[in-house]
Design an enzyme around this catalytic site. Structure first.
Site, PDB file in Angstrom:
ATOM      1  N   GLU A 249      31.477   7.217 -24.178  1.00  0.00           N
ATOM      2  CA  GLU A 249      30.465   7.240 -25.235  1.00  0.00           C
ATOM      3  C   GLU A 249      29.065   7.218 -24.641  1.00  0.00           C
ATOM      4  OE1 GLU A 249      32.190   4.864 -28.963  1.00  0.00           O
ATOM      5  OE2 GLU A 249      32.562   3.886 -27.073  1.00  0.00           O
TER       6      GLU A 249
ATOM      7  N   GLN B 101       1.059  14.092 -14.019  1.00  0.00           N
ATOM      8  CA  GLN B 101       1.605  12.854 -13.473  1.00  0.00           C
ATOM      9  C   GLN B 101       2.804  12.389 -14.315  1.00  0.00           C
ATOM     10  OE1 GLN B 101      -0.931   9.865 -11.534  1.00  0.00           O
ATOM     11  NE2 GLN B 101      -0.520   8.551 -13.281  1.00  0.00           N
TER      12      GLN B 101
ATOM     13  N   ASN C 274      37.918   0.101 -26.293  1.00  0.00           N
ATOM     14  CA  ASN C 274      36.897   1.097 -26.621  1.00  0.00           C
ATOM     15  C   ASN C 274      36.507   1.953 -25.416  1.00  0.00           C
ATOM     16  OD1 ASN C 274      36.742   0.164 -29.284  1.00  0.00           O
ATOM     17  ND2 ASN C 274      35.245  -1.413 -28.719  1.00  0.00           N
TER      18      ASN C 274
ATOM     19  N   LYS D 177      41.171  -4.219 -29.955  1.00  0.00           N
ATOM     20  CA  LYS D 177      40.427  -3.013 -29.617  1.00  0.00           C
ATOM     21  C   LYS D 177      40.349  -2.713 -28.127  1.00  0.00           C
ATOM     22  CE  LYS D 177      37.326  -1.333 -32.044  1.00  0.00           C
ATOM     23  NZ  LYS D 177      37.073  -0.048 -32.644  1.00  0.00           N
TER      24      LYS D 177
ATOM     25  N   SER E  16      36.539  -5.581 -27.855  1.00  0.00           N
ATOM     26  CA  SER E  16      35.609  -5.937 -28.922  1.00  0.00           C
ATOM     27  C   SER E  16      35.454  -7.450 -28.924  1.00  0.00           C
ATOM     28  CB  SER E  16      36.171  -5.465 -30.263  1.00  0.00           C
ATOM     29  OG  SER E  16      35.584  -6.216 -31.313  1.00  0.00           O
TER      30      SER E  16
ATOM     31  N   LYS F  85       6.954  12.881 -13.456  1.00  0.00           N
ATOM     32  CA  LYS F  85       7.823  12.161 -12.524  1.00  0.00           C
ATOM     33  C   LYS F  85       8.910  11.326 -13.167  1.00  0.00           C
ATOM     34  CE  LYS F  85       4.296  12.589  -9.404  1.00  0.00           C
ATOM     35  NZ  LYS F  85       3.626  13.267 -10.550  1.00  0.00           N
TER      36      LYS F  85
ATOM     37  N   THR G 274      41.452  25.081 -32.221  1.00  0.00           N
ATOM     38  CA  THR G 274      40.204  25.728 -32.650  1.00  0.00           C
ATOM     39  C   THR G 274      39.900  25.081 -33.982  1.00  0.00           C
ATOM     40  OG1 THR G 274      41.283  27.514 -33.876  1.00  0.00           O
ATOM     41  CG2 THR G 274      40.831  27.927 -31.546  1.00  0.00           C
ATOM     42  N   HIS G 275      38.606  24.879 -34.255  1.00  0.00           N
ATOM     43  CA  HIS G 275      38.182  24.163 -35.469  1.00  0.00           C
ATOM     44  C   HIS G 275      38.819  22.770 -35.528  1.00  0.00           C
ATOM     45  CE1 HIS G 275      36.931  28.186 -36.995  1.00  0.00           C
ATOM     46  NE2 HIS G 275      38.039  28.569 -36.383  1.00  0.00           N
TER      47      HIS G 275
END
Ligand code: ARG
Length: 462
Positions: A296, A328, A291, A289, A283, A331, A161-162
């Site tokens: 995301e 219109q 990712n 990296k 990356s 859509k 929590t938090h």
């Protein structure tokens, strides 16, 4: 070609040609061709309705329906078919193609119908079928959550929590939390579907039709559960689009929260999850990296769908009755909502199927940081100490443990007894991870048995 179509629609009242810039601006065929199939199917049903009401002869009706079937075939198999004609919208396109094939008979199809009730019918038919597909896709994502939970039944992790470590939970419990959110989403789609599944045809432009068309029969043919009760409302109602976008927004909100959890838990700082190579990216600059682009993007696309919901609400809020061309604009928002939610549900399912858990790290995190402090308070409360007092006392015990850089269960019995004489050797059992989990036996809790039962019931609900 443009002229021919325009003359077919409202030639009589007009002498000059439309300004080419305006004609282009006015056009929706670039995107509403997506309604092509449902438009043709609704036209076939309308044609049958006209025939049953003796507005069309059996011969005309037969010609029209057979031509519409031909048009449907062409449209299904030949993408270039749509670009041969610069139609204003899908309705005028189909009608122009029909007239091209059967001449005067084709000119009779629009009897008792307007593009206003036609477009409302098309949209409802289209959305109903997309809702059914989406409901299935949603079920697939729920299944991915269940599979993941079942494959890791004994996995534990800290609950937060938090975003501060709070109490230990089962990893499967975390999975089932998202399962529940998606279960409500599925229910919401089903409920929204009932209000989508109403036939507007027969409302004509705004006042209703003067032809003896059996609306119930047309509804039955198109699979609608009801016919609209008020023509003004029927041609100007887009509640069903807004409601759907609302349900879609909640789906996206849930996926976005899931995405955020996954992104966070896949950081080096947490180190709970690793995304397999199939769903991660590297990356171009930093060789180390990995990712979580997949998640995301899901998180990002939530904003896009919320935007569509807002756009639809804004679109409708000031419109006088009944139809207005503003509508219109409904859509693209609706289409993109469907496409985005579908893609995000699918990708999320794939990500869930490609998550590797670092169980050791998850377990370590669940046992470090005083996640069993509440257990100690409960232990004392069970022995008769008022909970408030127990809470205060355990707080002081935590302070001592922090000072000594130990966990609560690493303090000696003698140390613990200084806080309360109620503390006995059985306290260590109570502070264990296993006991901490096992005590959460109530419905909705994270005990092994309870979660196992929930997994079984979730399977059945799927
Ligand atoms: N393309 C129009 C739309 O999507 C169809 C309805 C046009 N009706 C009209 N009266 N101009 O809303």
């Amino acid at each position: 070609m443009t002229d021919k179509v325009r003359v077919d629609l409202w030639g009589g009242r007009f002498q000059g040609d439309a300004d080419p810039g305006f004609a282009e601006f006015n056009r929706s065929f670039g995107f509403d061709r997506r309604l092509f199939e449902v438009d043709v199917r609704a036209s076939i049903a309308h044609c049958r309705g006209l025939e049953a009401g003796s507005v069309l002869t059996a011969n005309d009706s037969e010609q029209i329906r057979s031509a519409l079937t031909t048009i449907l075939e062409r449209g299904r198999t030949d993408a270039a078919y749509f670009d041969e004609l610069a139609a204003e919208d899908v309705h005028s396109f189909v009608e122009a193609r029909l007239v091209e094939l059967v001449g005067d008979a084709g000119r009779k199809l629009h009897t008792g119908r307007s593009r206003n009730d036609q477009v409302a019918t098309d949209l409802r038919l289209w959305l109903r079928e997309e809702i059914d597909r989406l409901t299935n896709t949603l079920r697939g994502t729920q299944k991915a959550l269940l599979d993941l939970a079942e494959a890791n039944r004994a996995g534990v992790m800290p609950g937060y929590t938090h975003l501060q470590r709070a109490q230990p939970i089962l990893f499967a419990h975390w999975c089932l939390a998202y399962f529940e959110m998606l279960a409500r989403d599925r229910q919401r789609l089903t409920e929204a579907r009932t209000r989508v599944n109403v036939l507007p045809l027969g409302s004509a432009a705004l006042a209703g039709t003067s032809y003896p068309i059996d609306r119930d029969a047309v509804a039955l043919e198109l699979g609608f559960e009801a016919v609209s009760r008020n023509s003004l409302d029927a041609v100007s109602d887009r509640d069903f689009c807004v409601e759907f976008a609302g349900a879609a927004s909640l789906i996206m909100m849930h996926l976005s929260r899931l995405a955020e959890d996954v992104i966070l838990y896949a950081t080096t700082e947490f180190g709970f999850f690793e995304l397999s190579d199939a769903i991660a990216t590297g990356s171009s600059l930093m060789p180390q990296k990995k990712n979580p682009d997949s998640m995301e993007l899901v998180r990002g696309k939530a904003g896009r769908v919320f935007g569509h919901l807002t756009a639809l609400l804004m679109l409708m809020k000031g419109l006088p009755l009944a139809y207005n061309k503003d509508m219109q604009e409904d859509k693209e928002a609706l289409f993109d909502t469907v496409d985005t939610v579908k893609a995000c549900l699918e990708v999320t399912g794939t990500v869930l199927g490609n998550l590797r858990l670092n169980e050791t790290r998850m377990r370590a995190a669940a046992t470090q940081g005083y996640l069993n402090a509440t257990e100690l308070a409960d232990y004392l409360a069970r022995k008769g100490m008022p909970f408030r007092e127990a809470h205060e006392m355990v707080g002081r015990a935590v302070m001592l443990a922090i000072e000594r850089d130990l966990e609560l269960n690493d303090l000696s019995l003698a140390d613990l007894k200084c806080f309360s004489a109620l503390i006995e050797p059985d306290v260590f059992e109570s502070l264990s991870l296993e006991r901490t989990l096992a005590t959460k036996f109530q419905t909705g809790g994270t005990s092994l048995d309870r979660v196992a039962a929930e997994l079984t019931s979730a399977r059945t609900r799927l």
